[in-house]
Design a protein around this motif. Structure first.
Motif, short mmCIF file in Angstrom:
data_model
loop_
_atom_site.label_atom_id
_atom_site.label_comp_id
_atom_site.label_asym_id
_atom_site.label_seq_id
_atom_site.Cartn_x
_atom_site.Cartn_y
_atom_site.Cartn_z
N GLN A 145 110.63 71.01 45.65
CA GLN A 145 110.41 71.85 44.48
C GLN A 145 111.40 73.00 44.37
O GLN A 145 111.45 73.69 43.36
CB GLN A 145 108.99 72.44 44.52
CG GLN A 145 107.92 71.39 44.43
CD GLN A 145 106.54 72.00 44.55
OE1 GLN A 145 106.37 73.08 45.08
NE2 GLN A 145 105.54 71.29 44.05
N GLY A 148 114.06 72.97 41.33
CA GLY A 148 113.34 73.03 40.05
C GLY A 148 112.71 74.40 39.84
O GLY A 148 112.77 74.95 38.74
N LEU A 182 108.62 68.37 37.57
CA LEU A 182 109.94 68.97 37.73
C LEU A 182 109.93 70.15 38.69
O LEU A 182 110.96 70.53 39.21
CB LEU A 182 110.48 69.42 36.37
CG LEU A 182 110.64 68.30 35.33
CD1 LEU A 182 111.02 68.88 33.98
CD2 LEU A 182 111.66 67.29 35.81
N VAL A 183 108.77 70.73 38.88
CA VAL A 183 108.64 71.87 39.78
C VAL A 183 107.52 71.64 40.75
O VAL A 183 106.56 71.04 40.46
CB VAL A 183 108.34 73.19 39.03
CG1 VAL A 183 108.87 74.36 39.79
CG2 VAL A 183 108.82 73.20 37.64
#
Length: 183
Positions: A145, A148, A182-183
């Motif tokens: 993560q 992102g 995405l994170v």
């Protein structure tokens, strides 16, 4: 851990929040690093994930940023913890704010009052940066993560500085980025 604290632990939580209330220049969220140190590091009542999730949940909800404090209290000790937490964080700062604002309004043109209010700006910014760091650390520590999260933080800062976009839209974008993985 919900609901397992003794009366002495609840009193200790309440007293700690009373003291933090007086340091909450810029809002209660500016005391999040100290709350994290106390609740996670010192007491072990919450872990990093629980702390960050509680703050994120409350910040995503409409209303004042102080909502994260009763959420933390609830996570620790249920409804009693939530009630003690909100009263503890609001009571001293509210009384002090009302008294100081009345006093300052009557003396707003004096050099001392102008210097004091001007000096609080850098303190507030520093406390908010410390809060951002505490909340970002779990995401930055996770290799999947990290990039992102950094990209999302950078885009949020740029959007806040360069546009008049309401913060709720940035929160929504962050939530969508998280939901998309995405994170």
């Amino acid at each position: 851990m919900t609901g397992t604290l003794t009366a002495a632990n609840l009193a200790d939580l309440f007293l700690h929040l009373l003291l933090l209330s007086l340091l909450s220049i810029g809002g209660a969220v500016s005391t999040a690093p100290e709350m994290h140190r106390y609740l996670v590091g010192e007491r072990g009542w919450l872990n990093d994930t629980e702390f960050t999730a509680s703050v994120a949940l409350a910040q995503a909800a409409p209303g004042p940023n102080v909502l994260f404090v009763p959420v933390l209290g609830y996570q620790i000790a249920g409804l009693a913890g939530a009630a003690l937490a909100i009263v503890g964080i609001l009571l001293p700062s509210t009384v002090l704010s009302l008294s100081a604002s009345r006093w300052g309004r009557a003396r707003r043109d004096t050099p001392g009052v102008r210097a004091f209010t001007g000096g609080l700006a850098p303190v507030t910014i520093g406390l908010l940066l410390a809060t951002a760091w505490v909340l970002a650390r779990p995401f930055l520590a996770e290799p999947t993560q990290r990039y992102g999260a950094l990209a999302l933080m950078a885009l949020t800062v740029v959007a806040m500085l360069k546009t008049r976009l309401a913060p709720i839209w940035l929160i929504l974008a962050g939530g969508m980025a998280g939901a998309a993985g995405l994170v």
